[in-house]
Structures are given as structure tokens and as C-alpha cells.
Motif scaffolding. Structure first.
Motif, PDB file in Angstrom:
ATOM      1  N   LEU A  18      55.635  56.713  37.352  1.00 47.34           N
ATOM      2  CA  LEU A  18      54.345  56.600  37.010  1.00 47.34           C
ATOM      3  C   LEU A  18      53.738  56.142  38.448  1.00 47.34           C
ATOM      4  O   LEU A  18      54.247  55.283  39.028  1.00 47.34           O
ATOM      5  N   ARG A  19      52.241  56.245  38.478  1.00 51.18           N
ATOM      6  CA  ARG A  19      51.674  55.633  39.511  1.00 51.18           C
ATOM      7  C   ARG A  19      50.444  55.132  39.169  1.00 51.18           C
ATOM      8  O   ARG A  19      49.700  55.766  38.521  1.00 51.18           O
ATOM      9  N   LEU A  20      50.239  53.855  39.039  1.00 52.82           N
ATOM     10  CA  LEU A  20      49.090  53.214  38.822  1.00 52.82           C
ATOM     11  C   LEU A  20      48.233  52.949  40.008  1.00 52.82           C
ATOM     12  O   LEU A  20      48.471  52.804  41.063  1.00 52.82           O
ATOM     13  N   SER A  21      46.738  53.067  39.612  1.00 49.91           N
ATOM     14  CA  SER A  21      45.747  52.748  40.527  1.00 49.91           C
ATOM     15  C   SER A  21      44.779  51.646  40.218  1.00 49.91           C
ATOM     16  O   SER A  21      44.752  51.464  38.788  1.00 49.91           O
ATOM     17  N   CYS A  22      44.198  50.949  41.046  1.00 43.67           N
ATOM     18  CA  CYS A  22      43.418  49.915  40.639  1.00 43.67           C
ATOM     19  C   CYS A  22      42.381  50.151  41.539  1.00 43.67           C
ATOM     20  O   CYS A  22      42.354  50.138  42.795  1.00 43.67           O
ATOM     21  N   ALA A  23      40.944  50.416  40.929  1.00 43.26           N
ATOM     22  CA  ALA A  23      39.824  50.659  41.945  1.00 43.26           C
ATOM     23  C   ALA A  23      38.854  49.556  41.816  1.00 43.26           C
ATOM     24  O   ALA A  23      38.632  48.944  40.849  1.00 43.26           O
ATOM     25  N   ALA A  24      38.572  48.989  42.898  1.00 46.89           N
ATOM     26  CA  ALA A  24      37.828  48.025  43.008  1.00 46.89           C
ATOM     27  C   ALA A  24      36.353  48.282  43.486  1.00 46.89           C
ATOM     28  O   ALA A  24      36.058  49.235  44.005  1.00 46.89           O
ATOM     29  N   SER A  25      35.418  47.637  42.998  1.00 41.40           N
ATOM     30  CA  SER A  25      34.151  47.504  43.178  1.00 41.40           C
ATOM     31  C   SER A  25      33.475  46.164  43.577  1.00 41.40           C
ATOM     32  O   SER A  25      34.254  45.050  42.963  1.00 41.40           O
ATOM     33  N   GLY A  26      32.531  45.885  44.009  1.00 38.44           N
ATOM     34  CA  GLY A  26      31.720  44.657  44.083  1.00 38.44           C
ATOM     35  C   GLY A  26      32.101  43.850  45.350  1.00 38.44           C
ATOM     36  O   GLY A  26      31.204  43.112  45.794  1.00 38.44           O
ATOM     37  N   SER A  27      33.164  44.269  45.883  1.00 38.37           N
ATOM     38  CA  SER A  27      33.480  43.640  47.241  1.00 38.37           C
ATOM     39  C   SER A  27      34.589  44.394  47.831  1.00 38.37           C
ATOM     40  O   SER A  27      35.108  45.382  47.374  1.00 38.37           O
ATOM     41  N   ILE A  28      34.552  44.310  49.402  1.00 32.67           N
ATOM     42  CA  ILE A  28      35.487  45.088  50.044  1.00 32.67           C
ATOM     43  C   ILE A  28      36.925  44.411  49.961  1.00 32.67           C
ATOM     44  O   ILE A  28      36.959  43.121  50.178  1.00 32.67           O
ATOM     45  N   ILE A  29      37.988  45.120  49.324  1.00 32.83           N
ATOM     46  CA  ILE A  29      39.259  44.389  49.121  1.00 32.83           C
ATOM     47  C   ILE A  29      40.023  44.166  50.485  1.00 32.83           C
ATOM     48  O   ILE A  29      41.120  43.908  50.212  1.00 32.83           O
ATOM     49  N   SER A  30      39.593  44.744  51.405  1.00 31.82           N
ATOM     50  CA  SER A  30      40.531  44.669  52.706  1.00 31.82           C
ATOM     51  C   SER A  30      40.763  43.162  52.977  1.00 31.82           C
ATOM     52  O   SER A  30      41.945  42.897  53.944  1.00 31.82           O
ATOM     53  N   PHE A  31      40.073  42.090  52.554  1.00 31.77           N
ATOM     54  CA  PHE A  31      40.228  40.649  53.075  1.00 31.77           C
ATOM     55  C   PHE A  31      41.136  40.143  51.950  1.00 31.77           C
ATOM     56  O   PHE A  31      41.257  38.940  52.129  1.00 31.77           O
ATOM     57  N   TYR A  32      41.279  40.583  50.909  1.00 31.39           N
ATOM     58  CA  TYR A  32      42.205  40.265  49.657  1.00 31.39           C
ATOM     59  C   TYR A  32      43.489  40.428  49.772  1.00 31.39           C
ATOM     60  O   TYR A  32      43.969  41.480  50.254  1.00 31.39           O
ATOM     61  N   THR A  33      44.231  39.461  49.190  1.00 34.16           N
ATOM     62  CA  THR A  33      45.554  39.760  48.725  1.00 34.16           C
ATOM     63  C   THR A  33      45.390  40.664  47.508  1.00 34.16           C
ATOM     64  O   THR A  33      44.950  40.179  46.589  1.00 34.16           O
TER      65      THR A  33
ATOM     66  N   ASP B 158      44.736  51.395  50.105  1.00 33.12           N
ATOM     67  CA  ASP B 158      43.984  52.283  50.717  1.00 33.12           C
ATOM     68  C   ASP B 158      42.428  51.748  50.789  1.00 33.12           C
ATOM     69  O   ASP B 158      41.702  51.755  49.911  1.00 33.12           O
ATOM     70  N   ASN B 159      42.373  51.031  51.902  1.00 33.07           N
ATOM     71  CA  ASN B 159      41.164  50.134  52.200  1.00 33.07           C
ATOM     72  C   ASN B 159      39.736  51.274  52.130  1.00 33.07           C
ATOM     73  O   ASN B 159      38.638  50.579  51.608  1.00 33.07           O
ATOM     74  N   ALA B 160      40.017  52.516  52.736  1.00 36.07           N
ATOM     75  CA  ALA B 160      38.915  53.239  52.754  1.00 36.07           C
ATOM     76  C   ALA B 160      38.364  53.597  51.532  1.00 36.07           C
ATOM     77  O   ALA B 160      37.193  53.628  51.088  1.00 36.07           O
ATOM     78  N   LYS B 161      39.470  53.619  50.436  1.00 36.84           N
ATOM     79  CA  LYS B 161      38.914  53.796  49.109  1.00 36.84           C
ATOM     80  C   LYS B 161      38.793  52.560  48.241  1.00 36.84           C
ATOM     81  O   LYS B 161      38.420  52.706  46.868  1.00 36.84           O
TER      82      LYS B 161
END
Length: 115
Positions: A18-33, A72-75
């Protein structure tokens, strides 16, 4: 504030993937662990895999060689590729974003592995 929405869970036979996805919004996750945790019924939540903003990864011993975390920081999305699944991988999987002593959590996606 970061909002996280997981998807990709479901029922799979042992040995499957299986492949799980986690879509983030509200902030750019590139700075997050970013991380995936899981919680099985009657058990404590545990860390499965994590990836830093620089791309360094860390895995629980129980999933090493079978699971791969990527981002995928772009996404603004984080993934968890799960191969060779085992019944003991059955759990609700939660996406987590961490930065500056602040954690954000998704609501989870259920993964069930049948034997």
C-alpha cells in the motif's frame, strides 16, 4: 497551522503493498520534519518512519527494509510506501508534522492486513 489529511489505507493481504499519502495545507512543509506513526488496537502509538527537512530518514526496526518514507515538497505531500505487509502492521496510521516543538497530526487512515 498545518492541516494534514491522510489517504491510501485499506484492506490488503499479507505480502501485499500500500502507499499512504499525507496532503498538507496551511503551511509549507519543506521546513518541517514529517513522520508517520501508527496505533494498533490496545497499543500505544509508535513512530514508524520520519524524514527531516534535509531528507534524512529514520525507521522503526520493525519496518526497515519494507517501508519507505518520502516527501514531495512541491506537492506539499508526504508518502509512506509499504511493501511485504504483515498482519502485525494492522493499525491506524497517522501523519505528523513537527517544527519548533510543535506537532500537528492528521486524523489517520486505517490499514488492515489479513493473513
Amino acid at each position: 497551522q498545518v492541516q494534514l489529511v491522510e489517504s491510501g489505507g485499506g484492506l490488503v493481504q499479507a505480502g501485499g503493498s500500500l502507499r499512504l499519502s499525507c496532503a498538507a495545507s496551511g503551511s509549507i512543509i519543506s521546513f518541517y520534519t514529517m513522520a508517520w506513526h501508527r496505533q494498533a488496537p490496545g497499543k500505544q502509538r509508535e513512530l514508524v518512519a520520519a524524514i527531516t527537512s534535509g531528507g534524512t530518514t529514520n525507521y522503526a526496526d520493525s519496518v526497515k527494509g519494507r517501508f519507505t518514507i518520502s516527501r514531495d515538497n512541491a506537492k506539499n505531500t508526504v508518502y509512506l510506501q509499504m511493501n511485504s505487509l504483515k498482519p502485525e502492521d494492522t493499525a491506524t496510521y497517522y501523519c505528523n508534522a513537527f517544527r519548533a516543538n510543535t506537532h500537528y497530526w492528521g486524523k489517520g487512515t486505517l490499514v488492515t492486513v489479513s493473513s
